[in-house]
Design a protein around this motif. Structure first.
Motif, short mmCIF file in Angstrom:
data_model
loop_
_atom_site.label_atom_id
_atom_site.label_comp_id
_atom_site.label_asym_id
_atom_site.label_seq_id
_atom_site.Cartn_x
_atom_site.Cartn_y
_atom_site.Cartn_z
N HIS A 1 8.90 3.73 -9.91
CA HIS A 1 8.42 3.94 -11.29
C HIS A 1 9.56 3.74 -12.29
O HIS A 1 9.39 3.12 -13.34
N ASP B 1 8.95 6.22 -4.38
CA ASP B 1 7.91 5.89 -5.37
C ASP B 1 8.43 6.20 -6.78
O ASP B 1 8.26 5.41 -7.70
N ASN C 1 5.15 1.02 -1.69
CA ASN C 1 6.02 0.68 -2.82
C ASN C 1 7.46 0.47 -2.40
O ASN C 1 8.12 -0.47 -2.82
N HIS D 1 3.61 -2.15 -8.20
CA HIS D 1 2.39 -1.34 -8.23
C HIS D 1 1.13 -2.21 -8.19
O HIS D 1 0.12 -1.80 -7.62
N HIS E 1 0.94 5.30 -0.46
CA HIS E 1 1.43 4.65 -1.69
C HIS E 1 2.96 4.54 -1.75
O HIS E 1 3.51 3.48 -2.02
FE LIG Z 1 3.55 4.97 -7.87
#
Ligand SMILES: [Fe+2]
Length: 389
Positions: free
Chosen positions: A203, A199, A286, A268, A282
């Motif tokens: 990002h 994750d 991702n 996202h 999550h």
């Molecule tokens: Fe995230």
């Protein structure tokens, strides 16, 4: 990113880093103004022994604490409001979040509610609340949220027919202090380092190629790609490796500040739709989506994708920019596989039946559609989902 574009950059959280830094909590919170403090966490953190360590540190202060340990992944409006009602008459003056993204986001939402009352759904959007949230401290226990350095809380709107994830943003929603302690994270499950670390990599990559970034957010994101790329396998392979854990948690925070200011993209946008509809983890969603979205996105900014490849230690010597960009996408695929994450969403229960609903939700989410480097149509998002499921 264009350096000519008007942007704003905010980073207001004091970051304390390094092995054992959580002991500094004592000095940071030992202030009568913060009494009584609500510790927001989850059952996993309580069972891991981390909560006990934090309670021991707090025992040497004059701070009295109450504990809310019912946070679940993908926190909802209902759960957040229920937690608020449970503690609203207890004289809570500050909050300490001990956990991953769901915990820190819940804690932020509660900090807003303790100062303003009502339902958290009243505050979706930018700076909607009137009173500043009560002081918030954060101890991330995963290596992927980044929420400890940012000013947003993601909450699932579950009280409406079509569940979606919404954000509460605020200039005063940054935690006051965050403690990034790799020693505290030692021994956590490797699978959790894999999902949350991927994750963080998402990002960093989405942030680096965002159209709303700047040279400043680029610095926070590209270096995070480099550090995560160099540390994630060692950290997943042996979570007792304190150097790797410290690097991961710091890189996650670096890109957290980057994303809070420069935005994210389609991974996202799509993953929030899936997370809200399926209550899916999550980080894993991702990580699965990332290579599919990168395959779609790279042509919009080959130079930056080539730089991502270099940061991930792809040998791009002699390659064209385009080949280096494609090699970066392949490298991300390889990393996903090596940390043990499946390559299809069907492996975590997402099915093609819902593809239209997911596509519609993702398309409407301008927060992620606008910064995405390549302009995506509804059909593009449908195609990405179809390949990824
Ligand atoms: Fe995230």
């Amino acid at each position: 990113m264009s350096a000519n574009k008007l942007t704003e950059f905010m980073a207001k959280t004091k970051l304390i880093t390094g092995s054992g830094c959580v002991k500094q909590l004592k000095d940071e919170v030992n202030n009568r103004e913060y009494n009584t403090m609500l510790i927001v966490t989850d059952k996993g953190i309580r069972n891991s022994g981390i909560l006990e360590k934090i309670e021991t540190i707090l025992q040497s202060t004059s701070i009295e604490t109450l504990i809310y340990d019912e946070v679940k992944p993908n926190p909802t409006v209902t759960a957040t409001n229920e937690a608020y009602i449970l503690f609203k008459d207890k004289g809570i003056k500050s909050i300490l979040a001990v956990g991953g993204g769901s915990v820190i986001d819940s804690a932020k939402a509660l900090a807003v509610l303790f100062a303003n009352g009502g339902s958290i759904a009243d505050y979706f959007g930018f700076d909607i609340y009137g009173n500043d949230p009560i002081p918030l401290f954060a101890i991330p226990t995963t290596v992927g949220t980044g929420s400890e350095g940012g000013h947003a809380a993601v909450i699932t709107e579950d009280h409406v027919e079509l569940k979606t994830k919404k954000l509460v943003f605020g200039e005063t929603l940054f935690p006051k202090v965050a403690f990034l302690d790799g020693e505290l994270l030692q021994g956590m499950p490797g699978s959790l380092v894999a999902s949350t670390g991927m994750d963080a990599l998402t990002h960093a990559i989405e942030g680096y190629v965002s159209r709303n970034g700047s040279v400043i957010t680029d610095a926070l994101n590209l270096h995070a790609v480099r550090v995560i790329g160099a540390s994630i396998l060692e950290a997943v392979g042996n979570t007792e490796n304190v150097e790797a854990m410290n690097k991961m948690v710091q890189a996650s925070c670096s890109t957290g500040i980057g994303m809070a200011n420069g935005g994210l993209g389609l991974v996202h946008g799509i993953s929030h739709a899936i997370g809200a509809q399926y209550d899916a983890p999550h980080g894993i969603v991702n990580a699965i989506l990332l290579p599919y979205v990168l395959e779609f996105n790279w042509i919009a900014d080959p130079y930056k994708f080539a730089q991502i490849g270099e940061a991930l230690r792809v040998n791009t010597w002699g390659m064209t920019v385009e080949d280096a960009a494609k090699a970066a996408v392949e490298k991300v695929k390889e990393l996903t596989r090596e940390v043990g994450i499946p390559d299809k969403l069907s492996a975590i229960g997402v099915d093609k039946q819902n593809i239209d609903v997911l596509t519609d939700i993702a398309c409407k989410d301008e927060l992620y559609m606008i910064p995405n480097p390549r302009k995506a149509t509804r059909q593009d998002i449908y195609n990405i989902l179809e390949s990824a499921i």
